[in-house]
Design a protein around this motif. Structure first.
Motif, PDB file in Angstrom:
ATOM      1  N   GLU A 318       0.832  -1.205   0.000  1.00  0.00           N
ATOM      2  CA  GLU A 318       0.000   0.000   0.000  1.00  0.00           C
ATOM      3  C   GLU A 318       0.869   1.259   0.000  1.00  0.00           C
ATOM      4  N   VAL A 319       1.905   1.273   0.833  1.00  0.00           N
ATOM      5  CA  VAL A 319       2.813   2.422   0.906  1.00  0.00           C
ATOM      6  C   VAL A 319       3.513   2.634  -0.434  1.00  0.00           C
ATOM      7  N   LEU A 320       4.013   1.550  -1.023  1.00  0.00           N
ATOM      8  CA  LEU A 320       4.744   1.668  -2.293  1.00  0.00           C
ATOM      9  C   LEU A 320       3.835   2.112  -3.430  1.00  0.00           C
ATOM     10  N   LEU A 321       2.624   1.571  -3.496  1.00  0.00           N
ATOM     11  CA  LEU A 321       1.704   1.933  -4.573  1.00  0.00           C
ATOM     12  C   LEU A 321       1.269   3.390  -4.461  1.00  0.00           C
ATOM     13  N   HIS A 322       1.001   3.849  -3.242  1.00  0.00           N
ATOM     14  CA  HIS A 322       0.623   5.252  -3.058  1.00  0.00           C
ATOM     15  C   HIS A 322       1.784   6.178  -3.421  1.00  0.00           C
ATOM     16  N   ARG A 326       2.221   9.028  -6.600  1.00  0.00           N
ATOM     17  CA  ARG A 326       2.591  10.437  -6.390  1.00  0.00           C
ATOM     18  C   ARG A 326       3.931  10.788  -7.030  1.00  0.00           C
ATOM     19  N   GLY A 327       4.549   9.797  -7.681  1.00  0.00           N
ATOM     20  CA  GLY A 327       5.830  10.043  -8.327  1.00  0.00           C
ATOM     21  C   GLY A 327       7.000  10.130  -7.385  1.00  0.00           C
ATOM     22  N   GLU A 328       6.880   9.590  -6.189  1.00  0.00           N
ATOM     23  CA  GLU A 328       7.965   9.616  -5.209  1.00  0.00           C
ATOM     24  C   GLU A 328       8.986   8.517  -5.498  1.00  0.00           C
ATOM     25  N   ASN A 329      10.161   8.682  -4.947  1.00  0.00           N
ATOM     26  CA  ASN A 329      11.222   7.685  -5.053  1.00  0.00           C
ATOM     27  C   ASN A 329      10.933   6.567  -4.044  1.00  0.00           C
ATOM     28  N   ALA A 337       9.803   4.458   5.615  1.00  0.00           N
ATOM     29  CA  ALA A 337       9.529   4.623   7.041  1.00  0.00           C
ATOM     30  C   ALA A 337       8.030   4.658   7.338  1.00  0.00           C
ATOM     31  N   ARG A 338       7.212   5.005   6.342  1.00  0.00           N
ATOM     32  CA  ARG A 338       5.760   4.979   6.562  1.00  0.00           C
ATOM     33  C   ARG A 338       5.296   3.561   6.861  1.00  0.00           C
TER      34      ARG A 338
END
Length: 408
Positions: A318-322, A326-329, A337-338
């Motif tokens: 879930e953290v990785l997909l979100h 959002r285009g985050e690394n 850490a989330r």
């Protein structure tokens, strides 16, 4: 030869496979690597039960359903249980849990680990996830912004994000230098499947003996009464029990279980597993995350190990997909850490509770025996309190990932 992926999952066990399936269709190039073969074995419903089983919670069932693996599990073999009976072998305290107290049909399912694994692998083979079996990891090092993994045969794998899902003796945890807190329980668990004279009534049974907890977990087989047992004893007692022939072992087991299911008629080959608690001080670093037993191992007292691992996988996905949306690394430690913030407190609290239970029921002093027997009786007479325990076990409360939530 060098192979590159966006996300490299090391370990194709139950938890690693679940994470990979949760990431399918994301547009990420995901590669799963494992030291063993990744073939799916034909299932024989008449074959003996596998000695290692898991007590899957309702939350784990929802995760597996949404990953498309539950159908494969149900087509092979599973054993639902709707009640749980726990009692103190050194007193009169006991407690009874029932799924109907929260209007549920079952508390969970006892499923052989091999059945879960094959159902997940079956789905992986039908997915767009890359699989690399019989690939033993030997080296792990940073290479620019990536991790570079070297296999025993000389092949190299490169990825900005590596997930360690390779079990309690994780090579990823060791090679990355991730520190742990760990201690030996000074107990071994004897596991096997046994046939009893009386039916188990779809009930999970647990007796706290002077040596350690003994669990009889229901298994389904038409015309016969079978249970999977997990018997936690001291190393000396384990050596003695493992040296007995099958007949003498069944008699000792029947006595320890107070004959609750009548005579123990026979048993399959036994395994003896040393018990050790282990918890990584951090689950994440730059470009690295640990899930399941690679991050934490827990006493089998409540059968929660794989359930914690499935929740780890669901939350991390879930953290990785979100973050990807959002285009985050994804390799950024602040992103990873989330996942750690959501899972570490829950895992630590359950581990602390199991440690407390284990110490409480091994205490031999009379005041403590009186306290635990009185506590069991009091809780058993409070249906609202018991319902809270049941809801927690079913995954109906707390910070649940979307894959584990009850559908509205």
């Amino acid at each position: 030869m060098e192979t590159r992926a966006d996300v490299l999952i090391v370990g194709a066990g139950m938890v690693g496979s679940a994470l990979a399936l949760a990431l399918q269709g994301s547009g990420l190039d995901v590669l799963v690597v494992d030291g063993g073969a990744l073939s799916v074995k034909p299932f024989d419903p008449q074959a003996a039960f596998e000695p290692r089983v898991s007590a899957l919670s309702a939350a784990s069932q929802r995760i597996l359903e949404r990953l498309g693996a539950w159908e494969g599990i149900a087509a092979r073999r599973l054993s639902p249980y709707s009640q749980m009976q726990v009692w103190d072998g050194s007193g009169t305290g006991q407690i009874h849990f029932c799924a109907s107290s929260v209007h549920a049909e079952v508390l969970g399912h006892i499923v052989e680990n091999r059945v879960i694994q094959d159902a997940l692998l079956e789905r992986l083979h039908d997915s767009d996830i890359g699989l690399l079996g019989e690939a033993r990891l030997e080296q792990l090092r940073h290479s620019g912004d990536d991790w570079l993994l070297t296999l025993a045969d000389g092949r190299q794998l490169r990825a900005p994000l590596v997930i360690g899902a390779d079990g309690a003796h994780s090579a990823i945890r060791r090679l990355s230098g991730t520190p742990t807190r760990e201690w030996d329980y000074l107990h071994h668990a004897i596991v096997t499947s046994v046939r009893t004279a009386e039916p188990h009534g779809r009930t999970a049974w647990q007796r706290f003996t002077d040596d350690g907890p003994l669990a009889f977990l229901p298994l389904e087989r038409e015309g016969e009464h079978w249970c999977s047992i997990v018997w936690s004893v001291t190393p000396a007692q384990a050596d003695r029990l493992m040296s007995l022939d099958s007949g003498a072992f069944c008699q000792a087991l029947e006595r320890a279980f107070e004959g609750r299911l009548g005579k123990v008629l026979g048993c399959d080959p036994r395994l003896c597993v040393p018990l050790r608690q282990r918890h990584a001080k951090r689950y994440v670093a730059r470009g690295l995350a640990l899930i399941g037993d690679a991050a934490h191992t827990i006493h089998p007292l409540a059968g929660q190990g794989v359930n914690l691992g499935f929740l780890d996988a669901a939350v991390l996905a879930e953290v990785l997909l979100h973050a990807a949306a959002r285009g985050e690394n994804l390799a950024d430690e602040r992103v990873l850490a989330r996942y750690e913030r959501r899972r570490m407190p829950h895992n630590l609290s359950l581990m602390a509770a199991m440690e407390g239970f284990q110490r409480l029921f091994q205490a031999d002093r009379l005041p403590i025996r009186w306290l635990r027997n009185t506590g069991l009786k009091v809780v058993n007479d409070l249906p609202e309190v018991k319902a809270l325990f049941v809801r927690e076990a079913l995954g109906l409360s707390g910070d649940m990932p979307e894959l584990a939530k009850v559908a509205n």
